[in-house]
Design an enzyme around this catalytic site. Structure first.
Site, mmCIF file in Angstrom:
data_model
loop_
_atom_site.group_PDB
_atom_site.id
_atom_site.type_symbol
_atom_site.label_atom_id
_atom_site.label_comp_id
_atom_site.label_asym_id
_atom_site.label_seq_id
_atom_site.Cartn_x
_atom_site.Cartn_y
_atom_site.Cartn_z
ATOM 1 C CG ASP A 99 2.109 4.777 4.704
ATOM 2 O OD1 ASP A 99 1.598 3.645 4.396
ATOM 3 O OD2 ASP A 99 3.240 4.993 5.345
ATOM 4 C CG HIS A 154 5.249 0.466 2.574
ATOM 5 N ND1 HIS A 154 4.921 1.888 2.405
ATOM 6 C CD2 HIS A 154 4.584 0.164 3.748
ATOM 7 C CE1 HIS A 154 4.007 2.397 3.418
ATOM 8 N NE2 HIS A 154 3.809 1.265 4.112
ATOM 9 N NE ARG A 202 7.399 -6.426 11.517
ATOM 10 C CZ ARG A 202 7.238 -5.163 11.081
ATOM 11 N NH1 ARG A 202 6.107 -4.603 11.740
ATOM 12 N NH2 ARG A 202 7.765 -4.603 10.023
ATOM 13 C CG HIS A 248 -0.376 -0.086 2.819
ATOM 14 N ND1 HIS A 248 0.189 -1.158 2.928
ATOM 15 C CD2 HIS A 248 0.035 1.161 3.331
ATOM 16 C CE1 HIS A 248 1.043 -0.799 4.391
ATOM 17 N NE2 HIS A 248 0.860 0.576 4.404
#
Ligand SMILES: *[C@@H]1O[C@H](CO)[C@@H](O)[C@H](O)[C@H]1NC(C)=O
Ligand SMILES: *[C@@H]1O[C@H](CO)[C@@H](O)[C@H](O)[C@H]1NC(C)=O
Length: 326
Positions: free
Chosen positions: A229, A285, A295, A227
């Site tokens: 941002d 990204h 994570r 996507h």
């Protein structure tokens, strides 16, 4: 979420299994087996070498995800790395703020902005907050600004839900730390892009994320799609990510990937590592699916538009406006 099967870990498991098999079989009869054992060893060694070569190739070159280059590896400590890329036209459809709206675009990674100690302390804020909820899918978020916290398949407003009791969860020190980290990241971005730090404003959403390999339950859990941002969140001009855990020590998968034609580039998370980039389509990204472990990261976004700025989060009484001008 379909569990991803990748060659590399499977291959190394297979190699270990063959070794174990060999050891077991050597318990049997001796003399006639010696020759076979020798050949088996040659075959096993050969297979392992070939697999090792494949793994190495996967690291340096093209692996099955199409990852072609490591922009920041987990094992390096980067004083700062910056790569300029031509700006997309995404900014043209928004109001321009001279001296802030990107004219120079690119991406940077630094391990020198935030210390590992600061990262660990920030991570404990995330752990405290997220321990109050958690998505049924593998991806949970905590937004200290709006109070949004993943719970089951929904979000609750932490401040409304816990009211004054939230002061037993977070301390003034937590918010001070958050503010100081935000300031350092803001400065690093301003320096890298040659703009004034005061032209940048925090914008929403700005949030902690905790991801493990539990299957997604709702679209909110599907963090792995590529996507842009600026397209997803119009207010974003500069996006930053502060990693709070270590790739391959704390989790596997979960690398950040700049998706490009001809060359995908990865950032391997490392606690204290800051990755930042202009938010337009020059920086398409995605995040790889997390395969094991947990994570943690925090996304801190900046806008050039003062009207879309938000204040730092605080222990303000619930109901206080989360969007204070500053
Ligand atoms: C980059 O990754 C995308 C998936 O995110 C893939 O479709 C594409 O083929 C990759 N590009 C290269 C050059 O490997
Ligand atoms: C992953 O996180 C969820 C909460 O978001 C939790 O319920 C689940 O047990 C975790 N899974 C693993 C394998 O740790």
């Amino acid at each position: 979420m379909a569990p991803q099967r990748r060659g590399a870990p499977k291959a190394s498991d297979g190699c270990g299994a063959t070794e174990r098999g060999r050891r077991n079989s050597s318990k049997g009869g001796r003399a006639p087996r010696d020759v076979r054992k020798k050949w088996l060893r040659v075959v096993v060694l050969g297979a392992c070498t070939a697999l090792g070569g494949l793994l190495l190739r996967g690291h340096l070159g093209v692996d099955e995800d199409g990852v072609t280059e490591v922009l920041a590896s987990r094992s390096e400590v980067l004083p700062g790395r910056f790569v300029e890329v031509p700006c997309s036209e995404d900014y043209d459809s928004h109001r321009r703020f001279e001296g802030c709206t990107p004219r120079k675009c690119g991406r940077g990674v630094s391990d020198a902005v935030i210390s590992r100690d600061e990262a660990h302390r920030i991570r404990s804020i995330a752990e405290k907050g997220l321990s109050l909820g958690g998505s049924d899918g593998g991806a949970s978020i905590l937004d200290l600004h709006s109070g949004a916290l993943s719970v089951g398949e929904h979000f609750v407003n932490l401040y409304r839900y816990f009211g004054d009791k939230i002061q037993n969860v977070f301390s003034e020190e937590d918010f001070r730390l958050y503010r100081s980290v935000r300031q350092k990241v803001q400065l690093a971005i301003a320096q890298a892009f040659g703009i004034s730090a005061s032209s940048l404003h925090l914008t929403k959403p700005t949030f902690f994320s905790r991801i493990n390999n539990t299957a997604a339950r709702t679209a909110h859990d599907e963090y792995w799609h590529a996507h842009v941002d600026k397209v997803t969140y119009g207010s974003f001009d500069y996006t930053s990510l502060l990693y709070l855990s270590d790739y391959l020590d704390d989790f596997g998968g979960g690398r950040f990937v700049f998706v490009e034609e001809g060359a995908n580039r990865t950032v391997e998370p490392r606690a204290g590592r800051v990755s930042f980039f202009t938010s337009g389509s020059e920086n398409l990204h995605r995040v790889e699916k997390v395969r094991w472990g947990t994570r943690y990261a925090v996304t801190i976004a900046f806008t050039c538009d003062p009207d879309r700025s938000i204040g730092d989060p605080s222990l303000a009484p619930p109901g206080a406006s989360p969007t204070q001008p500053h």
